[in-house]
Design a protein around this motif. Sequence first.
Motif, PDB file in Angstrom:
ATOM      1  N   ASN A  22       2.025  15.542  -0.926  1.00  0.00           N
ATOM      2  CA  ASN A  22       1.225  15.086  -2.065  1.00  0.00           C
ATOM      3  C   ASN A  22       1.678  15.805  -3.333  1.00  0.00           C
ATOM      4  OD1 ASN A  22      -0.135  13.596  -0.189  1.00  0.00           O
ATOM      5  ND2 ASN A  22      -2.077  14.664  -0.371  1.00  0.00           N
ATOM      6  N   GLU A  23       2.453  15.110  -4.139  1.00  0.00           N
ATOM      7  CA  GLU A  23       3.051  15.720  -5.322  1.00  0.00           C
ATOM      8  C   GLU A  23       2.730  14.972  -6.618  1.00  0.00           C
ATOM      9  OE1 GLU A  23       7.043  17.817  -3.783  1.00  0.00           O
ATOM     10  OE2 GLU A  23       7.079  15.627  -3.530  1.00  0.00           O
ATOM     11  N   GLY A  24       1.666  14.183  -6.590  1.00  0.00           N
ATOM     12  CA  GLY A  24       1.240  13.497  -7.794  1.00  0.00           C
ATOM     13  C   GLY A  24       2.021  12.250  -8.135  1.00  0.00           C
ATOM     14  N   ASP A  25       2.717  11.662  -7.163  1.00  0.00           N
ATOM     15  CA  ASP A  25       3.545  10.484  -7.435  1.00  0.00           C
ATOM     16  C   ASP A  25       2.714   9.318  -7.971  1.00  0.00           C
ATOM     17  OD1 ASP A  25       5.612  11.985  -6.432  1.00  0.00           O
ATOM     18  OD2 ASP A  25       5.646  11.012  -4.478  1.00  0.00           O
ATOM     19  N   GLY A  26       1.548   9.090  -7.369  1.00  0.00           N
ATOM     20  CA  GLY A  26       0.718   7.978  -7.806  1.00  0.00           C
ATOM     21  C   GLY A  26       0.192   8.168  -9.213  1.00  0.00           C
ATOM     22  N   ILE A  27      -0.113   9.411  -9.566  1.00  0.00           N
ATOM     23  CA  ILE A  27      -0.587   9.702 -10.924  1.00  0.00           C
ATOM     24  C   ILE A  27       0.499   9.379 -11.929  1.00  0.00           C
ATOM     25  CG2 ILE A  27      -1.414  11.523 -12.460  1.00  0.00           C
ATOM     26  CD1 ILE A  27      -2.538  12.914  -9.936  1.00  0.00           C
ATOM     27  N   ARG A  28       1.707   9.841 -11.645  1.00  0.00           N
ATOM     28  CA  ARG A  28       2.818   9.582 -12.566  1.00  0.00           C
ATOM     29  C   ARG A  28       3.085   8.094 -12.709  1.00  0.00           C
ATOM     30  NH1 ARG A  28       7.394   8.126 -11.154  1.00  0.00           N
ATOM     31  NH2 ARG A  28       7.178   8.933  -9.025  1.00  0.00           N
ATOM     32  N   MET A  29       3.115   7.353 -11.593  1.00  0.00           N
ATOM     33  CA  MET A  29       3.403   5.921 -11.664  1.00  0.00           C
ATOM     34  C   MET A  29       2.337   5.176 -12.462  1.00  0.00           C
ATOM     35  SD  MET A  29       5.003   4.811  -7.972  1.00  0.00           S
ATOM     36  CE  MET A  29       3.728   5.516  -6.939  1.00  0.00           C
ATOM     37  N   ALA A  30       1.063   5.531 -12.251  1.00  0.00           N
ATOM     38  CA  ALA A  30      -0.006   4.862 -12.983  1.00  0.00           C
ATOM     39  C   ALA A  30       0.016   5.219 -14.463  1.00  0.00           C
ATOM     40  CB  ALA A  30      -1.349   5.221 -12.360  1.00  0.00           C
ATOM     41  N   MET A  31       0.322   6.474 -14.770  1.00  0.00           N
ATOM     42  CA  MET A  31       0.392   6.892 -16.174  1.00  0.00           C
ATOM     43  C   MET A  31       1.473   6.136 -16.923  1.00  0.00           C
ATOM     44  SD  MET A  31      -0.162  11.034 -15.966  1.00  0.00           S
ATOM     45  CE  MET A  31       0.084  11.255 -17.733  1.00  0.00           C
ATOM     46  N   GLU A  32       2.569   5.856 -16.257  1.00  0.00           N
ATOM     47  CA  GLU A  32       3.667   5.122 -16.906  1.00  0.00           C
ATOM     48  C   GLU A  32       3.221   3.735 -17.357  1.00  0.00           C
ATOM     49  OE1 GLU A  32       6.761   5.177 -13.989  1.00  0.00           O
ATOM     50  OE2 GLU A  32       7.428   7.203 -14.509  1.00  0.00           O
ATOM     51  N   GLN A  92       8.219   5.032  -6.056  1.00  0.00           N
ATOM     52  CA  GLN A  92       8.743   5.775  -7.208  1.00  0.00           C
ATOM     53  C   GLN A  92       8.355   5.160  -8.546  1.00  0.00           C
ATOM     54  OE1 GLN A  92      13.030   6.370  -6.760  1.00  0.00           O
ATOM     55  NE2 GLN A  92      12.586   8.433  -6.035  1.00  0.00           N
ATOM     56  N   LYS A  93       8.206   3.864  -8.579  1.00  0.00           N
ATOM     57  CA  LYS A  93       7.953   3.193  -9.851  1.00  0.00           C
ATOM     58  C   LYS A  93       7.258   1.866  -9.582  1.00  0.00           C
ATOM     59  CE  LYS A  93      10.350   1.715 -14.096  1.00  0.00           C
ATOM     60  NZ  LYS A  93       9.650   2.664 -14.986  1.00  0.00           N
ATOM     61  N   LEU A  94       6.289   1.537 -10.424  1.00  0.00           N
ATOM     62  CA  LEU A  94       5.627   0.249 -10.331  1.00  0.00           C
ATOM     63  C   LEU A  94       6.402  -0.783 -11.134  1.00  0.00           C
ATOM     64  CD1 LEU A  94       1.986   1.552 -10.809  1.00  0.00           C
ATOM     65  CD2 LEU A  94       2.948   0.624  -8.690  1.00  0.00           C
ATOM     66  N   ILE A  95       6.529  -1.963 -10.578  1.00  0.00           N
ATOM     67  CA  ILE A  95       7.228  -3.059 -11.255  1.00  0.00           C
ATOM     68  C   ILE A  95       6.168  -3.910 -11.954  1.00  0.00           C
ATOM     69  CG2 ILE A  95       8.720  -5.058 -10.963  1.00  0.00           C
ATOM     70  CD1 ILE A  95       9.777  -3.706  -8.383  1.00  0.00           C
ATOM     71  N   GLN A  96       6.258  -3.967 -13.276  1.00  0.00           N
ATOM     72  CA  GLN A  96       5.256  -4.659 -14.077  1.00  0.00           C
ATOM     73  C   GLN A  96       5.889  -5.781 -14.881  1.00  0.00           C
ATOM     74  OE1 GLN A  96       3.476  -2.392 -17.321  1.00  0.00           O
ATOM     75  NE2 GLN A  96       1.463  -3.266 -16.875  1.00  0.00           N
ATOM     76  N   ASP A  97       5.231  -6.917 -14.891  1.00  0.00           N
ATOM     77  CA  ASP A  97       5.730  -8.017 -15.706  1.00  0.00           C
ATOM     78  C   ASP A  97       5.469  -7.704 -17.181  1.00  0.00           C
ATOM     79  OD1 ASP A  97       5.042 -10.835 -17.151  1.00  0.00           O
ATOM     80  OD2 ASP A  97       6.625 -11.042 -15.652  1.00  0.00           O
ATOM     81  N   VAL A 150       0.857  -1.181   0.000  1.00  0.00           N
ATOM     82  CA  VAL A 150       0.000   0.000   0.000  1.00  0.00           C
ATOM     83  C   VAL A 150       0.891   1.228   0.000  1.00  0.00           C
ATOM     84  CG1 VAL A 150      -1.794   1.253   1.256  1.00  0.00           C
ATOM     85  CG2 VAL A 150      -1.802  -1.258   1.239  1.00  0.00           C
ATOM     86  N   VAL A 151       0.678   2.123  -0.961  1.00  0.00           N
ATOM     87  CA  VAL A 151       1.526   3.305  -1.108  1.00  0.00           C
ATOM     88  C   VAL A 151       0.774   4.522  -0.594  1.00  0.00           C
ATOM     89  CG1 VAL A 151       2.903   4.698  -2.689  1.00  0.00           C
ATOM     90  CG2 VAL A 151       2.614   2.247  -3.116  1.00  0.00           C
ATOM     91  N   GLY A 152       1.087   4.955   0.622  1.00  0.00           N
ATOM     92  CA  GLY A 152       0.463   6.123   1.212  1.00  0.00           C
ATOM     93  C   GLY A 152      -0.236   5.807   2.518  1.00  0.00           C
ATOM     94  N   PHE A 153       0.150   6.507   3.587  1.00  0.00           N
ATOM     95  CA  PHE A 153      -0.411   6.275   4.922  1.00  0.00           C
ATOM     96  C   PHE A 153      -1.287   7.453   5.323  1.00  0.00           C
ATOM     97  CE2 PHE A 153       0.830   5.186   9.630  1.00  0.00           C
ATOM     98  CZ  PHE A 153      -0.499   4.919   9.903  1.00  0.00           C
ATOM     99  N   GLY A 154      -2.435   7.578   4.650  1.00  0.00           N
ATOM    100  CA  GLY A 154      -3.473   8.512   5.052  1.00  0.00           C
ATOM    101  C   GLY A 154      -4.725   7.733   5.367  1.00  0.00           C
ATOM    102  N   GLY A 155      -5.883   8.374   5.227  1.00  0.00           N
ATOM    103  CA  GLY A 155      -7.124   7.685   5.518  1.00  0.00           C
ATOM    104  C   GLY A 155      -7.372   6.497   4.620  1.00  0.00           C
ATOM    105  N   ALA A 156      -7.085   6.648   3.315  1.00  0.00           N
ATOM    106  CA  ALA A 156      -7.298   5.544   2.375  1.00  0.00           C
ATOM    107  C   ALA A 156      -6.315   4.414   2.627  1.00  0.00           C
ATOM    108  CB  ALA A 156      -7.176   6.043   0.942  1.00  0.00           C
ATOM    109  N   GLY A 157      -5.048   4.752   2.856  1.00  0.00           N
ATOM    110  CA  GLY A 157      -4.053   3.723   3.140  1.00  0.00           C
ATOM    111  C   GLY A 157      -4.357   2.984   4.428  1.00  0.00           C
ATOM    112  N   VAL A 186       8.931  -0.006  -6.591  1.00  0.00           N
ATOM    113  CA  VAL A 186      10.262   0.480  -6.243  1.00  0.00           C
ATOM    114  C   VAL A 186      10.080   1.655  -5.290  1.00  0.00           C
ATOM    115  CG1 VAL A 186      12.432   1.461  -7.059  1.00  0.00           C
ATOM    116  CG2 VAL A 186      11.194  -0.207  -8.482  1.00  0.00           C
ATOM    117  N   GLY A 187      10.592   1.508  -4.082  1.00  0.00           N
ATOM    118  CA  GLY A 187      10.574   2.594  -3.118  1.00  0.00           C
ATOM    119  C   GLY A 187      11.945   3.235  -3.013  1.00  0.00           C
TER     120      GLY A 187
END
Length: 495
Positions: free
Chosen positions: A232-242, A169-174, A19-26, A184-185
């Motif tokens: 909150n700097e849009g890290d999840g948006i960037r990782m998902a867009m990749e 920082q980056k999602l690892i995808q097969d 889980v990436v992010g320790f707020g209410g959703a995390g 990748v953290g």
Amino acid sequence: MTQRNTQSIHWDAEADLVVVGFGGAGAATSITAAEAGASVIMLDKAPEGQEGGNTRVAAQGYLNTSTPEGAATYLKALCGPYTVPDDMIQVWAKEMCLNNDWLKSIGGDPQEHQHGTHGTGIEFPELPGSDCVHKFHHGDILGYSKTWEMLAEAVKSRPIDIRYECPGQKLIQDPLTQEVLGVVGNHRGKKLNFKAKKGVVLTCGGFENNQEMIRNYLTGIPYCYTSGSPFNEGDGIRMAMELGADLWHMNNFAGPSMALKVPEYPTTFSMIALHFSHEPKGGMVVVGPDGKRFTDEKYKTRHGKVEQNGKWYAMRTPCPMYMIFDQAMFNDGPLYDGKPTHGWTQIMSGYRWSPDNKAELAKGWIKTAPTLAELTQKLNLPAGSLEGTVNRWNELCAKGRDDDFARDKMLQPFGSGPFYAVELSPSMLNTQGGPRRNARAQIVRPDGTPIPRLYSAGELGSIFSYLYQGTGNIGECFAFGRIAARNAVADKAWC
């Protein structure tokens, strides 16, 4: 057996869910997964003690709707022309009715907001289904309540591996199956590979601290600063867009308001003359770059939205903006209320504003000049503009009504100099946009197909597309955190 190209990956740690992010959703995701018997690693960008995202520094209320039918009707009306798929509306409506039950199950004590506290509760009472709205918080304190403390304790009392100062920082995808295998953290400059045997859930908020994304996606504001978490700097948006994720609701945000932003602090200061019920003595107006007023300074917005010709739009904020006021207001007490009720600056930074405003004057946060003409020159405004604006304001105060912008508070004329100015910036708590998700909380591509083993919850791709009901974001954090956890845990482990 499905072939996967994972032989070259060195895994530093593994769990069923990352889980990436320790707020209410995390928190909701991790607690639900742990309760189901899954192992969880949680990555958070903030140092220990500053985790919590916007949940920690919001007023900490959450939405619990009374009926799924009413909730679905209300959400459809909130979305207006920006429609959301019906299956998403239905699952949201059903799950939002269960927030109190869930909170009780993890040791919470749901208490409904009393009428008139933090607003009446229903933000858009004229919309159909609005009577389903009920706002709750944990415990006996509203504002800087104990809701976050309860959530954090619920996480930390369970076998959840929390990694602070370790943003994803980056999602690892097969490359063969397109499955997301891990994250990748980056822990203090060291890259770590975290294996997610069942799935990755992105719960790392929006892009309210990414000025480039603000310029690209939010209309009407050349820049904007948050009152919420600076992480909150849009890290999840960037990782998902990749990975080819679709985006939605990128132009929607909980704002703007107007606030002071100084380089010394990462988040904004809410000026008491604009945001609080207390009405200081003296004259005050807010002007744009032409030196003229442009709005009701004691603005009546609904999370930044104002009604124009029967439609709702983000409040106009022509930049630069200046709060202009007189000696009487300067003398009446601090311009900023630092009581820790909500906002990062109040709760986390804890800045103590001087009781006589003189320390902030010395810092240059407040500008002053003996005459309006000299203040005009100091602010680089058009010659004569402030004098004309203040004269007009004093005429309106003499009449007892604001014929220009219908302001009905602080109708006090300017006295004699010296005069003062605070530069204001557009401010917001959070953005709503991000990677689009489906009713199972899976992040999807533009064609609607899910990216395997990738989920999201919370403000990262919120369901709110147009108008926003207060406490809805934390309520959605809880609801889709549970949905994401249940569906990810149900997946068969890939290894």
